[in-house]
Design a protein around this motif. Structure first.
Motif, PDB file in Angstrom:
ATOM      1  N   HIS A  53     -39.204  80.600  27.863  1.00  0.00           N
ATOM      2  CA  HIS A  53     -39.512  79.204  28.595  1.00  0.00           C
ATOM      3  C   HIS A  53     -40.074  79.172  30.096  1.00  0.00           C
ATOM      4  CE1 HIS A  53     -35.876  77.008  26.313  1.00  0.00           C
ATOM      5  NE2 HIS A  53     -36.595  77.817  25.269  1.00  0.00           N
ATOM      6  N   HIS A  98     -34.365  70.474  24.917  1.00  0.00           N
ATOM      7  CA  HIS A  98     -35.177  71.363  25.336  1.00  0.00           C
ATOM      8  C   HIS A  98     -36.736  70.693  25.235  1.00  0.00           C
ATOM      9  CE1 HIS A  98     -37.751  74.565  26.418  1.00  0.00           C
ATOM     10  NE2 HIS A  98     -38.078  74.915  25.294  1.00  0.00           N
ATOM     11  N   HIS A 102     -40.681  83.257  22.383  1.00  0.00           N
ATOM     12  CA  HIS A 102     -41.087  82.213  23.040  1.00  0.00           C
ATOM     13  C   HIS A 102     -40.260  82.168  24.330  1.00  0.00           C
ATOM     14  CE1 HIS A 102     -41.507  78.041  24.245  1.00  0.00           C
ATOM     15  NE2 HIS A 102     -39.980  77.894  24.016  1.00  0.00           N
ATOM     16  N   HIS A 148     -40.155  71.740  24.637  1.00  0.00           N
ATOM     17  CA  HIS A 148     -40.822  73.063  24.446  1.00  0.00           C
ATOM     18  C   HIS A 148     -42.419  73.080  24.800  1.00  0.00           C
ATOM     19  CE1 HIS A 148     -41.460  76.454  21.455  1.00  0.00           C
ATOM     20  NE2 HIS A 148     -42.630  76.296  21.896  1.00  0.00           N
ATOM     21  N   GLY A 149     -42.751  73.971  25.694  1.00  0.00           N
ATOM     22  CA  GLY A 149     -44.096  73.935  26.464  1.00  0.00           C
ATOM     23  C   GLY A 149     -44.323  72.976  27.523  1.00  0.00           C
TER      24      GLY A 149
HETATM   25 CU    CU Z   1     -39.364  76.406  24.338  1.00  0.00          CU
END
Ligand code: CU
Ligand code: C2O
Ligand code: CU
Length: 558
Positions: A414, A105, A412, A107-108
Protein backbone atom coordinates in the motif's frame (compact mmCIF):
# COMPACT_ATOMS: atom_id res chain seq x y z
CA UNK A 1 -31.99 -1.86 -31.80
CA UNK A 2 -29.13 -0.37 -29.93
CA UNK A 3 -28.82 -0.95 -26.22
CA UNK A 4 -26.31 1.50 -24.98
CA UNK A 5 -24.14 1.27 -21.97
CA UNK A 6 -25.81 4.35 -20.56
CA UNK A 7 -29.08 2.46 -20.43
CA UNK A 8 -27.38 -0.31 -18.56
CA UNK A 9 -25.98 2.15 -16.10
CA UNK A 10 -29.40 3.47 -15.32
CA UNK A 11 -30.53 -0.03 -14.67
CA UNK A 12 -29.48 -2.02 -11.70
CA UNK A 13 -29.20 -5.74 -11.26
CA UNK A 14 -32.21 -5.87 -8.99
CA UNK A 15 -34.76 -8.57 -9.51
CA UNK A 16 -37.42 -6.08 -10.46
CA UNK A 17 -35.30 -4.71 -13.27
CA UNK A 18 -34.32 -8.14 -14.52
CA UNK A 19 -38.00 -9.04 -14.63
CA UNK A 20 -38.63 -5.93 -16.67
CA UNK A 21 -35.99 -6.74 -19.26
CA UNK A 22 -37.48 -10.03 -20.30
CA UNK A 23 -35.25 -12.27 -18.28
CA UNK A 24 -38.22 -13.89 -16.61
CA UNK A 25 -38.52 -16.47 -19.36
CA UNK A 26 -34.88 -17.31 -18.89
CA UNK A 27 -35.45 -17.95 -15.23
CA UNK A 28 -37.45 -20.98 -16.15
CA UNK A 29 -34.61 -22.20 -18.31
CA UNK A 30 -32.19 -21.64 -15.47
CA UNK A 31 -34.40 -23.57 -13.09
CA UNK A 32 -33.63 -26.53 -15.35
CA UNK A 33 -29.96 -25.70 -14.84
CA UNK A 34 -29.47 -24.26 -18.30
CA UNK A 35 -27.93 -20.90 -18.86
CA UNK A 36 -29.31 -19.21 -22.00
CA UNK A 37 -26.91 -19.59 -24.91
CA UNK A 38 -26.78 -15.85 -25.37
CA UNK A 39 -25.69 -15.41 -21.77
CA UNK A 40 -26.91 -12.66 -19.49
CA UNK A 41 -26.49 -9.06 -20.59
CA UNK A 42 -23.58 -7.34 -18.92
CA UNK A 43 -24.59 -4.61 -16.50
CA UNK A 44 -22.62 -1.79 -14.94
CA UNK A 45 -22.56 -0.53 -11.39
CA UNK A 46 -23.99 2.97 -10.89
CA UNK A 47 -21.63 5.94 -10.55
CA UNK A 48 -21.07 7.05 -6.96
CA UNK A 49 -22.64 10.48 -6.52
CA UNK A 50 -21.03 11.34 -3.18
CA UNK A 51 -22.43 11.03 0.30
CA UNK A 52 -22.46 7.66 2.02
CA UNK A 53 -21.08 4.32 1.04
CA UNK A 54 -23.17 1.99 3.12
CA UNK A 55 -22.21 -1.65 3.46
CA UNK A 56 -25.18 -3.81 4.27
CA UNK A 57 -26.22 -7.38 3.73
CA UNK A 58 -28.87 -7.82 1.07
CA UNK A 59 -30.54 -10.39 -1.15
CA UNK A 60 -29.53 -10.19 -4.81
CA UNK A 61 -30.06 -12.43 -7.76
CA UNK A 62 -26.58 -13.09 -9.09
CA UNK A 63 -27.96 -15.96 -11.16
CA UNK A 64 -31.38 -14.70 -12.28
CA UNK A 65 -34.16 -16.39 -10.38
CA UNK A 66 -32.00 -17.34 -7.41
CA UNK A 67 -31.82 -14.85 -4.55
CA UNK A 68 -28.42 -14.98 -2.86
CA UNK A 69 -27.31 -13.23 0.27
CA UNK A 70 -24.58 -10.73 -0.52
CA UNK A 71 -22.84 -7.76 1.04
CA UNK A 72 -23.88 -4.73 -1.00
CA UNK A 73 -22.61 -1.15 -1.06
CA UNK A 74 -25.44 1.34 -1.44
CA UNK A 75 -27.53 -1.64 -2.45
CA UNK A 76 -25.40 -2.74 -5.39
CA UNK A 77 -22.98 -5.59 -6.11
CA UNK A 78 -20.33 -4.74 -7.23
CA UNK A 79 -20.31 -1.44 -5.36
CA UNK A 80 -20.84 1.88 -7.16
CA UNK A 81 -18.06 3.04 -9.46
CA UNK A 82 -16.17 5.98 -7.97
CA UNK A 83 -15.01 8.22 -10.81
CA UNK A 84 -13.03 11.38 -10.10
CA UNK A 85 -10.77 13.77 -11.95
CA UNK A 86 -7.22 14.34 -10.85
CA UNK A 87 -7.23 17.26 -8.44
CA UNK A 88 -10.72 16.59 -7.11
CA UNK A 89 -11.28 15.52 -3.52
CA UNK A 90 -12.62 12.12 -2.64
CA UNK A 91 -15.20 12.64 0.06
CA UNK A 92 -17.37 9.90 1.44
CA UNK A 93 -18.77 8.57 4.64
CA UNK A 94 -18.33 4.82 5.05
CA UNK A 95 -21.27 3.44 6.97
CA UNK A 96 -20.82 -0.05 8.39
CA UNK A 97 -24.30 -1.54 8.55
CA UNK A 98 -22.97 -5.09 8.62
CA UNK A 99 -22.92 -7.13 11.78
CA UNK A 100 -19.13 -7.35 11.81
CA UNK A 101 -16.18 -4.93 11.55
CA UNK A 102 -15.37 -3.22 8.25
CA UNK A 103 -12.77 -1.03 6.63
CA UNK A 104 -12.57 -0.15 2.92
CA UNK A 105 -9.26 0.21 1.07
CA UNK A 106 -8.70 2.35 -2.06
CA UNK A 107 -6.39 0.05 -3.99
CA UNK A 108 -3.75 1.94 -5.98
CA UNK A 109 -5.04 5.30 -4.76
CA UNK A 110 -2.34 7.23 -2.90
CA UNK A 111 -4.30 8.55 0.05
CA UNK A 112 -3.14 9.46 3.55
CA UNK A 113 -2.29 6.41 5.66
CA UNK A 114 -5.11 6.92 8.13
CA UNK A 115 -7.67 6.80 5.29
CA UNK A 116 -5.99 4.04 3.30
CA UNK A 117 -8.00 1.21 4.78
CA UNK A 118 -5.43 -0.33 7.09
CA UNK A 119 -6.99 -3.30 8.91
CA UNK A 120 -6.16 -1.42 12.13
CA UNK A 121 -8.73 1.20 11.19
CA UNK A 122 -11.73 -1.08 10.84
CA UNK A 123 -14.86 0.19 12.55
CA UNK A 124 -17.31 -1.92 14.50
CA UNK A 125 -20.78 -2.85 13.32
CA UNK A 126 -23.05 0.18 13.25
CA UNK A 127 -20.21 2.71 13.15
CA UNK A 128 -19.12 5.02 10.36
CA UNK A 129 -16.10 7.09 9.37
CA UNK A 130 -15.32 9.98 7.07
CA UNK A 131 -12.99 10.17 4.09
CA UNK A 132 -11.71 13.38 2.60
CA UNK A 133 -8.51 13.60 0.58
CA UNK A 134 -7.26 14.99 -2.71
CA UNK A 135 -6.71 12.73 -5.68
CA UNK A 136 -3.27 13.54 -7.00
CA UNK A 137 -1.97 10.83 -9.29
CA UNK A 138 -2.06 9.60 -12.87
CA UNK A 139 -5.36 8.80 -14.48
CA UNK A 140 -6.03 5.11 -14.32
CA UNK A 141 -8.21 2.17 -13.41
CA UNK A 142 -8.01 1.73 -9.67
CA UNK A 143 -10.42 -0.01 -7.35
CA UNK A 144 -11.59 -0.44 -3.81
CA UNK A 145 -12.52 -3.33 -1.59
CA UNK A 146 -13.01 -4.44 1.98
CA UNK A 147 -9.76 -4.87 3.93
CA UNK A 148 -10.94 -6.07 7.31
CA UNK A 149 -8.59 -8.21 9.40
CA UNK A 150 -9.25 -11.89 8.64
CA UNK A 151 -12.55 -10.99 6.96
CA UNK A 152 -11.22 -9.55 3.70
CA UNK A 153 -11.68 -12.69 1.61
CA UNK A 154 -15.26 -13.27 2.72
CA UNK A 155 -16.29 -9.63 2.46
CA UNK A 156 -14.82 -9.18 -1.01
CA UNK A 157 -16.25 -12.47 -2.27
CA UNK A 158 -19.65 -11.43 -0.92
CA UNK A 159 -19.61 -8.21 -2.93
CA UNK A 160 -17.65 -5.44 -1.20
CA UNK A 161 -15.54 -4.25 -4.16
CA UNK A 162 -15.85 -1.75 -6.99
CA UNK A 163 -14.05 0.46 -9.47
CA UNK A 164 -12.26 3.70 -8.58
CA UNK A 165 -11.46 5.40 -11.89
CA UNK A 166 -9.31 8.51 -12.09
CA UNK A 167 -9.45 10.73 -15.20
CA UNK A 168 -7.22 13.61 -16.20
CA UNK A 169 -7.05 16.07 -19.10
CA UNK A 170 -3.87 14.55 -20.53
CA UNK A 171 -5.52 11.21 -20.96
CA UNK A 172 -8.69 12.85 -22.27
CA UNK A 173 -6.71 14.51 -25.06
CA UNK A 174 -5.40 11.25 -26.52
CA UNK A 175 -8.48 10.24 -28.45
CA UNK A 176 -9.01 6.98 -26.64
CA UNK A 177 -12.48 5.41 -26.73
CA UNK A 178 -14.86 7.18 -24.36
CA UNK A 179 -18.40 6.98 -23.11
CA UNK A 180 -20.02 3.70 -24.00
CA UNK A 181 -16.77 2.55 -25.65
CA UNK A 182 -14.88 2.83 -22.34
CA UNK A 183 -16.02 -0.29 -20.52
CA UNK A 184 -15.01 -1.36 -17.01
CA UNK A 185 -15.00 -5.14 -16.52
CA UNK A 186 -14.61 -6.48 -13.00
CA UNK A 187 -13.65 -10.15 -13.32
CA UNK A 188 -14.36 -12.36 -10.33
CA UNK A 189 -13.84 -16.06 -10.00
CA UNK A 190 -16.88 -17.76 -8.48
CA UNK A 191 -17.61 -21.23 -7.18
CA UNK A 192 -20.96 -22.39 -8.45
CA UNK A 193 -23.34 -24.37 -6.29
CA UNK A 194 -26.78 -25.89 -6.76
CA UNK A 195 -28.47 -22.99 -5.00
CA UNK A 196 -26.73 -20.43 -7.26
CA UNK A 197 -25.56 -18.35 -4.32
CA UNK A 198 -22.29 -16.66 -3.40
CA UNK A 199 -21.52 -19.05 -0.58
CA UNK A 200 -18.12 -18.48 0.92
CA UNK A 201 -17.23 -21.58 2.87
CA UNK A 202 -13.56 -22.33 2.36
CA UNK A 203 -12.16 -25.68 3.39
CA UNK A 204 -8.64 -26.42 4.56
CA UNK A 205 -7.28 -26.63 1.00
CA UNK A 206 -8.92 -23.36 0.07
CA UNK A 207 -7.05 -21.56 2.82
CA UNK A 208 -3.79 -22.78 1.31
CA UNK A 209 -4.52 -22.52 -2.43
CA UNK A 210 -6.98 -19.66 -2.18
CA UNK A 211 -10.71 -19.98 -2.79
CA UNK A 212 -10.82 -21.03 -6.45
CA UNK A 213 -14.02 -21.25 -8.46
CA UNK A 214 -15.22 -22.76 -11.70
CA UNK A 215 -16.93 -19.78 -13.31
CA UNK A 216 -16.38 -16.05 -13.66
CA UNK A 217 -18.74 -13.16 -13.06
CA UNK A 218 -18.15 -9.87 -14.85
CA UNK A 219 -19.48 -6.82 -13.00
CA UNK A 220 -21.36 -9.38 -10.91
CA UNK A 221 -23.04 -11.02 -13.94
CA UNK A 222 -22.45 -14.72 -14.63
CA UNK A 223 -22.11 -15.90 -18.26
CA UNK A 224 -22.05 -12.25 -19.26
CA UNK A 225 -22.38 -11.01 -22.80
CA UNK A 226 -22.02 -7.54 -24.28
CA UNK A 227 -23.25 -6.32 -27.68
CA UNK A 228 -20.49 -4.41 -29.38
CA UNK A 229 -20.51 -2.08 -32.36
CA UNK A 230 -17.97 -2.10 -35.19
CA UNK A 231 -15.79 0.19 -33.17
CA UNK A 232 -12.69 0.44 -31.05
CA UNK A 233 -13.29 -0.34 -27.39
CA UNK A 234 -11.31 0.29 -24.25
CA UNK A 235 -11.88 -2.46 -21.72
CA UNK A 236 -10.68 -1.77 -18.21
CA UNK A 237 -10.01 -5.26 -16.89
CA UNK A 238 -9.83 -5.64 -13.13
CA UNK A 239 -9.12 -8.97 -11.49
CA UNK A 240 -11.17 -8.77 -8.31
CA UNK A 241 -10.99 -12.52 -7.68
CA UNK A 242 -9.98 -13.88 -4.32
CA UNK A 243 -7.26 -16.11 -5.73
CA UNK A 244 -7.71 -16.82 -9.45
CA UNK A 245 -4.92 -15.73 -11.77
CA UNK A 246 -6.20 -15.08 -15.30
CA UNK A 247 -4.19 -15.33 -18.49
CA UNK A 248 -6.36 -13.06 -20.58
CA UNK A 249 -6.95 -13.97 -24.23
CA UNK A 250 -9.47 -13.13 -26.91
CA UNK A 251 -11.16 -15.58 -29.27
CA UNK A 252 -8.77 -17.91 -31.05
CA UNK A 253 -5.62 -15.98 -30.33
CA UNK A 254 -6.81 -12.60 -31.64
CA UNK A 255 -4.52 -9.63 -31.12
CA UNK A 256 -5.39 -6.75 -28.84
CA UNK A 257 -3.51 -3.81 -27.46
CA UNK A 258 -2.41 -3.33 -23.90
CA UNK A 259 -2.51 0.39 -23.11
CA UNK A 260 -2.37 0.55 -19.31
CA UNK A 261 -1.32 -1.54 -16.36
CA UNK A 262 -2.31 -1.04 -12.72
CA UNK A 263 -1.64 2.68 -12.48
CA UNK A 264 -2.35 4.29 -15.80
CA UNK A 265 -1.25 4.46 -19.39
CA UNK A 266 1.91 3.02 -20.88
CA UNK A 267 4.09 5.20 -23.14
CA UNK A 268 2.66 3.38 -26.18
CA UNK A 269 0.23 0.52 -26.85
CA UNK A 270 1.75 -2.98 -26.85
CA UNK A 271 0.20 -5.56 -29.16
CA UNK A 272 -0.39 -8.85 -27.36
CA UNK A 273 -2.34 -12.07 -27.70
CA UNK A 274 -2.37 -12.85 -23.99
CA UNK A 275 -1.41 -11.35 -20.67
CA UNK A 276 -1.41 -12.36 -17.03
CA UNK A 277 -3.81 -10.64 -14.68
CA UNK A 278 -3.33 -11.63 -11.04
CA UNK A 279 -5.76 -10.78 -8.24
CA UNK A 280 -5.52 -7.04 -7.65
CA UNK A 281 -4.12 -6.27 -11.12
CA UNK A 282 -5.71 -4.11 -13.80
CA UNK A 283 -5.03 -4.03 -17.52
CA UNK A 284 -6.67 -1.60 -19.92
CA UNK A 285 -6.87 -3.03 -23.42
CA UNK A 286 -8.03 -1.78 -26.80
CA UNK A 287 -10.05 -4.19 -28.90
CA UNK A 288 -10.92 -3.39 -32.49
CA UNK A 289 -14.24 -4.84 -33.58
CA UNK A 290 -14.23 -3.24 -37.05
CA UNK A 291 -14.24 -6.51 -38.94
CA UNK A 292 -16.56 -8.14 -36.51
CA UNK A 293 -19.57 -9.53 -38.40
CA UNK A 294 -23.09 -8.94 -37.16
CA UNK A 295 -24.18 -11.68 -34.80
CA UNK A 296 -20.78 -13.26 -34.50
CA UNK A 297 -19.34 -13.75 -31.05
CA UNK A 298 -15.88 -13.66 -29.61
CA UNK A 299 -14.98 -14.88 -26.15
CA UNK A 300 -12.90 -13.18 -23.52
CA UNK A 301 -11.05 -16.06 -21.96
CA UNK A 302 -8.49 -17.16 -19.48
CA UNK A 303 -5.98 -19.32 -21.34
CA UNK A 304 -4.19 -22.34 -19.95
CA UNK A 305 -0.87 -21.95 -18.14
CA UNK A 306 1.13 -23.90 -15.62
CA UNK A 307 0.52 -22.31 -12.28
CA UNK A 308 0.76 -23.54 -8.76
CA UNK A 309 3.00 -26.46 -8.09
CA UNK A 310 0.46 -27.95 -5.74
CA UNK A 311 -1.72 -30.91 -6.58
CA UNK A 312 -5.39 -30.11 -6.70
CA UNK A 313 -5.00 -26.49 -7.69
CA UNK A 314 -7.11 -25.46 -10.67
CA UNK A 315 -4.94 -22.41 -11.39
CA UNK A 316 -4.11 -22.32 -15.07
CA UNK A 317 -7.27 -24.05 -16.30
CA UNK A 318 -8.97 -22.59 -19.37
CA UNK A 319 -12.04 -20.48 -18.64
CA UNK A 320 -14.59 -18.56 -20.67
CA UNK A 321 -14.96 -15.21 -18.96
CA UNK A 322 -17.60 -13.52 -21.14
CA UNK A 323 -18.75 -13.02 -24.72
CA UNK A 324 -18.82 -10.08 -27.09
CA UNK A 325 -21.61 -10.19 -29.68
CA UNK A 326 -21.24 -8.17 -32.88
CA UNK A 327 -23.73 -5.62 -34.20
CA UNK A 328 -23.40 -4.14 -37.67
CA UNK A 329 -23.38 -0.52 -36.59
CA UNK A 330 -20.67 1.91 -35.73
CA UNK A 331 -17.43 3.01 -37.21
CA UNK A 332 -13.94 2.89 -35.88
CA UNK A 333 -11.57 5.78 -35.32
CA UNK A 334 -7.82 5.28 -35.32
CA UNK A 335 -6.15 4.03 -32.14
CA UNK A 336 -3.56 6.45 -30.80
CA UNK A 337 -0.01 5.24 -31.32
CA UNK A 338 1.52 7.28 -28.50
CA UNK A 339 0.08 7.37 -25.01
CA UNK A 340 1.63 8.90 -21.89
CA UNK A 341 5.37 8.83 -21.28
CA UNK A 342 6.69 8.54 -17.75
CA UNK A 343 10.13 8.79 -16.19
CA UNK A 344 11.44 5.39 -15.16
CA UNK A 345 13.23 5.13 -11.84
CA UNK A 346 16.99 4.76 -12.20
CA UNK A 347 18.05 1.55 -10.45
CA UNK A 348 21.50 3.02 -9.81
CA UNK A 349 19.89 5.60 -7.58
CA UNK A 350 18.48 2.92 -5.29
CA UNK A 351 19.63 3.52 -1.73
CA UNK A 352 19.14 -0.03 -0.54
CA UNK A 353 17.64 -3.39 -1.35
CA UNK A 354 14.99 -5.00 0.80
CA UNK A 355 14.44 -8.69 0.51
CA UNK A 356 11.12 -10.38 1.09
CA UNK A 357 11.50 -14.13 1.35
CA UNK A 358 8.31 -16.06 0.76
CA UNK A 359 8.62 -19.44 2.39
CA UNK A 360 6.42 -22.30 3.39
CA UNK A 361 5.42 -22.35 7.04
CA UNK A 362 7.08 -24.93 9.30
CA UNK A 363 5.85 -28.32 8.29
CA UNK A 364 7.61 -28.10 4.98
CA UNK A 365 6.54 -29.48 1.64
CA UNK A 366 2.83 -29.99 1.44
CA UNK A 367 2.69 -30.51 5.15
CA UNK A 368 1.07 -27.34 6.34
CA UNK A 369 0.88 -28.82 9.78
CA UNK A 370 0.14 -25.37 11.13
CA UNK A 371 -3.37 -25.74 9.73
CA UNK A 372 -4.72 -22.46 8.41
CA UNK A 373 -1.28 -21.02 7.74
CA UNK A 374 -0.39 -19.80 4.29
CA UNK A 375 3.15 -19.12 3.15
CA UNK A 376 5.02 -16.49 5.14
CA UNK A 377 6.83 -13.27 4.26
CA UNK A 378 10.25 -13.19 5.94
CA UNK A 379 9.08 -15.91 8.28
CA UNK A 380 6.55 -13.61 9.90
CA UNK A 381 2.84 -14.09 10.43
CA UNK A 382 0.81 -10.87 10.30
CA UNK A 383 0.24 -9.23 13.64
CA UNK A 384 -1.88 -6.15 13.44
CA UNK A 385 -0.01 -4.17 16.09
CA UNK A 386 3.56 -5.09 15.23
CA UNK A 387 5.61 -2.90 12.90
CA UNK A 388 7.84 -5.11 10.82
CA UNK A 389 10.09 -2.56 9.11
CA UNK A 390 10.44 1.11 8.40
CA UNK A 391 11.03 2.80 5.06
CA UNK A 392 12.58 6.26 4.74
CA UNK A 393 10.25 8.64 2.91
CA UNK A 394 11.54 9.60 -0.52
CA UNK A 395 14.32 7.00 -0.84
CA UNK A 396 14.33 4.84 -3.94
CA UNK A 397 14.61 1.20 -2.88
CA UNK A 398 14.79 -2.14 -4.62
CA UNK A 399 12.23 -4.54 -3.18
CA UNK A 400 13.07 -8.12 -4.03
CA UNK A 401 10.42 -10.78 -3.71
CA UNK A 402 11.81 -14.32 -3.55
CA UNK A 403 9.16 -16.97 -3.88
CA UNK A 404 10.70 -20.05 -2.31
CA UNK A 405 7.29 -21.69 -1.88
CA UNK A 406 4.91 -23.54 -4.18
CA UNK A 407 2.08 -21.10 -4.80
CA UNK A 408 1.76 -17.99 -6.90
CA UNK A 409 1.68 -14.83 -4.80
CA UNK A 410 0.57 -11.45 -6.16
CA UNK A 411 2.44 -9.06 -3.87
CA UNK A 412 0.98 -5.64 -3.10
CA UNK A 413 2.37 -2.79 -0.99
CA UNK A 414 0.00 0.00 0.00
CA UNK A 415 0.98 3.66 -0.21
CA UNK A 416 3.09 3.42 -3.36
CA UNK A 417 3.12 2.77 -7.10
CA UNK A 418 6.21 0.99 -8.32
CA UNK A 419 8.02 -0.30 -11.39
CA UNK A 420 9.15 -3.83 -12.09
CA UNK A 421 12.92 -4.02 -12.57
CA UNK A 422 13.52 -7.68 -13.32
CA UNK A 423 11.96 -11.10 -13.19
CA UNK A 424 14.32 -14.04 -12.78
CA UNK A 425 12.26 -16.30 -15.04
CA UNK A 426 12.32 -13.97 -18.04
CA UNK A 427 15.20 -12.27 -19.84
CA UNK A 428 12.94 -9.36 -20.74
CA UNK A 429 9.90 -8.18 -18.86
CA UNK A 430 6.50 -9.21 -20.24
CA UNK A 431 4.07 -6.39 -21.21
CA UNK A 432 2.08 -6.81 -18.01
CA UNK A 433 5.16 -5.79 -16.00
CA UNK A 434 5.56 -2.49 -17.84
CA UNK A 435 4.53 0.97 -16.66
CA UNK A 436 3.35 1.71 -13.14
CA UNK A 437 2.25 -1.17 -10.96
CA UNK A 438 0.84 -1.74 -7.52
CA UNK A 439 0.58 -5.52 -7.51
CA UNK A 440 3.11 -7.94 -8.98
CA UNK A 441 2.72 -11.67 -9.52
CA UNK A 442 5.57 -13.74 -8.08
CA UNK A 443 5.51 -17.34 -9.25
CA UNK A 444 7.04 -20.33 -7.47
CA UNK A 445 10.82 -20.13 -7.76
CA UNK A 446 10.84 -16.60 -9.10
CA UNK A 447 12.72 -13.58 -7.86
CA UNK A 448 10.99 -10.36 -8.86
CA UNK A 449 12.77 -7.07 -8.27
CA UNK A 450 10.82 -3.84 -8.13
CA UNK A 451 11.75 -0.18 -7.80
CA UNK A 452 9.82 1.40 -4.97
CA UNK A 453 9.81 4.99 -3.78
CA UNK A 454 7.40 6.25 -1.16
CA UNK A 455 6.99 9.91 -1.98
CA UNK A 456 3.28 10.46 -1.41
CA UNK A 457 2.44 9.90 2.26
CA UNK A 458 4.14 8.94 5.49
CA UNK A 459 2.55 6.57 7.94
CA UNK A 460 1.76 2.95 8.55
CA UNK A 461 0.97 0.84 5.51
CA UNK A 462 0.72 -2.88 4.78
CA UNK A 463 2.46 -5.17 2.32
CA UNK A 464 0.59 -8.35 1.56
CA UNK A 465 -0.24 -11.12 -0.84
CA UNK A 466 -3.38 -10.30 -2.84
CA UNK A 467 -4.54 -13.88 -2.77
CA UNK A 468 -7.15 -12.95 -0.19
CA UNK A 469 -7.08 -16.27 1.62
CA UNK A 470 -3.30 -15.89 1.96
CA UNK A 471 -3.75 -12.34 3.22
CA UNK A 472 -6.34 -13.39 5.78
CA UNK A 473 -4.13 -16.28 6.87
CA UNK A 474 -1.42 -13.80 7.78
CA UNK A 475 0.64 -13.24 4.63
CA UNK A 476 0.89 -9.54 5.41
CA UNK A 477 3.39 -7.21 7.10
CA UNK A 478 3.14 -3.73 8.59
CA UNK A 479 5.66 -1.05 7.74
CA UNK A 480 6.09 2.60 8.55
CA UNK A 481 7.03 5.18 5.98
CA UNK A 482 8.77 7.90 7.91
CA UNK A 483 10.86 10.95 7.18
CA UNK A 484 12.63 10.69 10.54
CA UNK A 485 15.93 8.78 10.66
CA UNK A 486 15.21 5.31 11.90
CA UNK A 487 16.98 2.21 13.06
CA UNK A 488 16.45 -0.61 10.62
CA UNK A 489 14.17 -3.38 11.80
CA UNK A 490 15.15 -7.00 12.23
CA UNK A 491 15.80 -7.44 8.53
CA UNK A 492 19.06 -6.77 6.76
CA UNK A 493 19.19 -3.77 4.53
CA UNK A 494 21.41 -4.22 1.50
CA UNK A 495 22.76 -1.29 -0.45
CA UNK A 496 24.70 -1.77 -3.66
CA UNK A 497 27.17 1.05 -4.23
CA UNK A 498 29.25 1.38 -7.36
CA UNK A 499 32.06 -0.83 -6.05
CA UNK A 500 30.88 -2.22 -2.74
CA UNK A 501 28.00 -3.63 -0.78
CA UNK A 502 26.90 -2.06 2.44
CA UNK A 503 24.79 -4.42 4.49
CA UNK A 504 23.23 -2.89 7.54
CA UNK A 505 22.26 -5.22 10.34
CA UNK A 506 20.34 -4.59 13.55
CA UNK A 507 22.35 -3.63 16.66
CA UNK A 508 22.29 -7.13 18.03
CA UNK A 509 24.03 -8.62 15.00
CA UNK A 510 27.28 -9.26 16.89
CA UNK A 511 26.26 -12.81 17.69
CA UNK A 512 25.89 -13.53 13.99
CA UNK A 513 28.06 -13.80 10.97
CA UNK A 514 27.13 -12.51 7.58
CA UNK A 515 26.68 -15.05 4.81
CA UNK A 516 26.04 -14.60 1.13
CA UNK A 517 24.75 -16.73 -1.70
CA UNK A 518 24.58 -16.39 -5.43
CA UNK A 519 21.08 -17.73 -5.75
CA UNK A 520 18.29 -18.91 -3.51
CA UNK A 521 16.46 -22.18 -3.51
CA UNK A 522 16.82 -25.63 -2.05
CA UNK A 523 20.42 -25.94 -3.26
CA UNK A 524 21.53 -22.47 -2.18
CA UNK A 525 25.15 -22.41 -1.08
CA UNK A 526 25.69 -19.92 1.74
CA UNK A 527 29.28 -18.81 2.26
CA UNK A 528 30.60 -16.55 5.01
CA UNK A 529 31.49 -13.04 3.87
CA UNK A 530 34.72 -11.42 4.99
CA UNK A 531 33.87 -7.90 5.95
CA UNK A 532 35.30 -4.81 7.52
CA UNK A 533 32.69 -3.77 10.02
CA UNK A 534 32.14 -0.08 10.25
CA UNK A 535 29.64 1.78 12.28
CA UNK A 536 27.03 3.84 10.59
CA UNK A 537 24.21 5.88 11.99
CA UNK A 538 21.64 3.22 11.16
CA UNK A 539 23.36 0.57 13.23
CA UNK A 540 26.00 -2.01 12.49
CA UNK A 541 27.05 -1.95 8.87
CA UNK A 542 29.13 -4.44 6.93
CA UNK A 543 31.07 -2.88 4.10
CA UNK A 544 32.84 -5.01 1.47
CA UNK A 545 33.73 -4.98 -2.20
CA UNK A 546 31.29 -6.21 -4.87
CA UNK A 547 32.58 -9.56 -6.05
CA UNK A 548 29.88 -10.34 -8.53
CA UNK A 549 28.71 -13.59 -7.03
CA UNK A 550 27.15 -12.47 -3.77
CA UNK A 551 23.52 -11.60 -4.39
CA UNK A 552 21.60 -12.41 -1.23
CA UNK A 553 22.59 -12.07 2.39
CA UNK A 554 21.60 -13.51 5.72
CA UNK A 555 22.81 -13.51 9.28
CA UNK A 556 23.75 -16.90 10.68
CA UNK A 557 24.23 -17.51 14.41
CA UNK A 558 27.88 -17.97 15.32
CU1 CU B 1 -4.11 -1.87 -2.03
CU1 C2O C 1 -6.21 -4.52 -2.93
CU2 C2O C 1 -4.31 -4.32 0.53
O1 C2O C 1 -5.26 -4.47 -1.20
CU1 CU D 1 -0.17 -15.60 -1.68
Amino acid sequence: MKSSRREFIRQSTSAAVLAGTGLLSERRILANHLIPAAGYPLTFPPIFQGGSLEAKSALKEIWPGFPASVLALNGTVPGPTIRLKRGERFKARVQNSLNEPLVLHWHGILGPARMDGNPRDAVAAGMSYELDFAIDQRAGTYWYHAHTDRLTAKQVYSGLAGFFIVDDPMEDSLGLPRGEFDVPLLLQDRRSNAAHTLDYSPGMDDMILGFLGDTTTVNGVPSASLSVQRALYRFRLLNGSNARVFRIGLGEGAKFKLIANDAGLLPAPIEVTSLFLAPGNRADILVNFTDFAHGSTVELKSLAFSGDMTMGSTQGETRTIMKFVGQHVGSVGPAPTALLPFTPHDPFEAKRTRQFMITMPDGGHGGHMAGMTADLINGLLYQMDRTDFTVPFGDLEIWEFHNMAEHMHPMHPHGVLFQVLSRSSAPTLPPEDSGWKDTVLVRPGEIVRTLVKFDAHEGPFVLHCHNLEHEDAGMMLNFDVTAAPTVEGPRLSVRRQVSEFIVTAPHDATAYRLEATEHLGHDALWVPVTVTPTHEIEGLAFRFPLDGSAQFFRLAKI
